[in-house]
Design a protein around this motif. Sequence first.
Motif, short mmCIF file in Angstrom:
data_model
loop_
_atom_site.label_atom_id
_atom_site.label_comp_id
_atom_site.label_asym_id
_atom_site.label_seq_id
_atom_site.Cartn_x
_atom_site.Cartn_y
_atom_site.Cartn_z
N ARG A 1 -17.17 -28.99 -19.90
CA ARG A 1 -15.95 -28.61 -19.20
C ARG A 1 -15.98 -27.13 -18.83
O ARG A 1 -15.52 -26.75 -17.74
N SER A 2 -16.51 -26.30 -19.72
CA SER A 2 -16.57 -24.86 -19.43
C SER A 2 -17.44 -24.58 -18.20
O SER A 2 -17.15 -23.67 -17.42
N THR A 3 -18.49 -25.37 -18.02
CA THR A 3 -19.34 -25.20 -16.84
C THR A 3 -18.58 -25.55 -15.58
O THR A 3 -18.70 -24.87 -14.55
N LEU A 4 -17.78 -26.62 -15.63
CA LEU A 4 -16.97 -26.99 -14.48
C LEU A 4 -15.96 -25.90 -14.16
O LEU A 4 -15.71 -25.60 -12.98
N ALA A 5 -15.36 -25.32 -15.19
CA ALA A 5 -14.37 -24.27 -14.96
C ALA A 5 -15.01 -23.04 -14.31
O ALA A 5 -14.46 -22.46 -13.37
N ARG A 6 -16.18 -22.62 -14.83
CA ARG A 6 -16.86 -21.47 -14.23
C ARG A 6 -17.27 -21.77 -12.79
O ARG A 6 -17.18 -20.91 -11.91
N SER A 7 -17.75 -22.98 -12.56
CA SER A 7 -18.16 -23.36 -11.21
C SER A 7 -16.98 -23.33 -10.25
O SER A 7 -17.12 -22.95 -9.08
N ALA A 8 -15.80 -23.73 -10.73
CA ALA A 8 -14.61 -23.69 -9.89
C ALA A 8 -14.27 -22.25 -9.52
O ALA A 8 -13.81 -21.97 -8.40
N GLY A 9 -14.50 -21.32 -10.46
CA GLY A 9 -14.27 -19.91 -10.15
C GLY A 9 -15.20 -19.41 -9.05
O GLY A 9 -14.78 -18.69 -8.14
N TYR A 10 -16.47 -19.81 -9.13
CA TYR A 10 -17.42 -19.43 -8.07
C TYR A 10 -17.02 -20.06 -6.74
O TYR A 10 -17.12 -19.43 -5.68
N ALA A 11 -16.59 -21.32 -6.79
CA ALA A 11 -16.18 -22.00 -5.55
C ALA A 11 -14.97 -21.32 -4.93
O ALA A 11 -14.85 -21.21 -3.71
N ALA A 12 -14.05 -20.85 -5.77
CA ALA A 12 -12.88 -20.14 -5.25
C ALA A 12 -13.30 -18.87 -4.52
O ALA A 12 -12.73 -18.51 -3.48
N ALA A 13 -14.32 -18.19 -5.07
CA ALA A 13 -14.83 -16.98 -4.40
C ALA A 13 -15.44 -17.33 -3.04
O ALA A 13 -15.31 -16.56 -2.08
N LEU A 14 -16.10 -18.49 -2.96
CA LEU A 14 -16.66 -18.91 -1.68
C LEU A 14 -15.58 -19.19 -0.65
O LEU A 14 -15.79 -19.04 0.55
N LEU A 15 -14.40 -19.59 -1.12
CA LEU A 15 -13.29 -19.91 -0.21
C LEU A 15 -12.47 -18.69 0.18
O LEU A 15 -11.59 -18.80 1.04
#
Length: 254
Positions: free
Chosen positions: A141-155
């Motif tokens: 789950r922590s990996t998904l959360a960090r990945s969502a943070g990176y995706a937000a930066a892409l947006l």
Amino acid sequence: ETDVAASGPEAELPIVADTDKVRVLPVRKLNPNLPRKRILREPSCACCPGCGGALRAMGEDSDEMLDLVAQVWQVIETVRPKYSCRTCDKIIQAPAPAKAIARGKLGYAALAHIMMAKWGYHLPFYRQSQMMAAKGVDIERSTLARSAGYAAALLDPIYNRLREIGRSRTKLHTDDTRHPILAPGTGTTHKGALWVYVADDRNSGSQEPPIAWYRATMGRAGESVMSELAGFAGTLQADGFTGYNQIYKGGAIR
């Protein structure tokens, strides 16, 4: 239930006196834009089973059923062979493709799926992790959360462009919804707010496309509105929240 039905008296069917009043349920058509797979079922023999005579086509019956093709997670391996020049020993190799996350293991489509499941369908990360594990994908789950943070930066560039276009309009509507934000390690929550900014004058005959963007903040201070609407001049439709008062000073925003 089967035993009861077999031992009990036969149920009497309702008698319909007037057949004209029988309700005929319409046949619901499936979306014609959905992908279709045609399955042809031929008779088991190529001749008449009664007399052995030859068969000729005289039409067909068809029936459509809605089915689900299982979602499949797959690993995409990118191989880049290396070559060396026999003359100058220079190494030649194709450049590595761009990644959504540097040194990450999630592709663009996987990131989009995770983000949409979380914020589009409100599926928490721990549930997504469990569903992925059921299909052989081991991800925390922590990996998904960090990945969502990176995706937000892409947006961020898309978000900034939406805000730039919105602030160029002559009329905006804004409102906020209070919501608690988790405070990890404390067992409590922070007071947060989700602000929405909308420009949509289609009902007034405007040909400009509608636009909306959102901003989540800690607290509900008026400074967040000041920073979000920096450079905007025109009419602001808002409620009586006192945090808006300071942005009306100067007369640029009415």
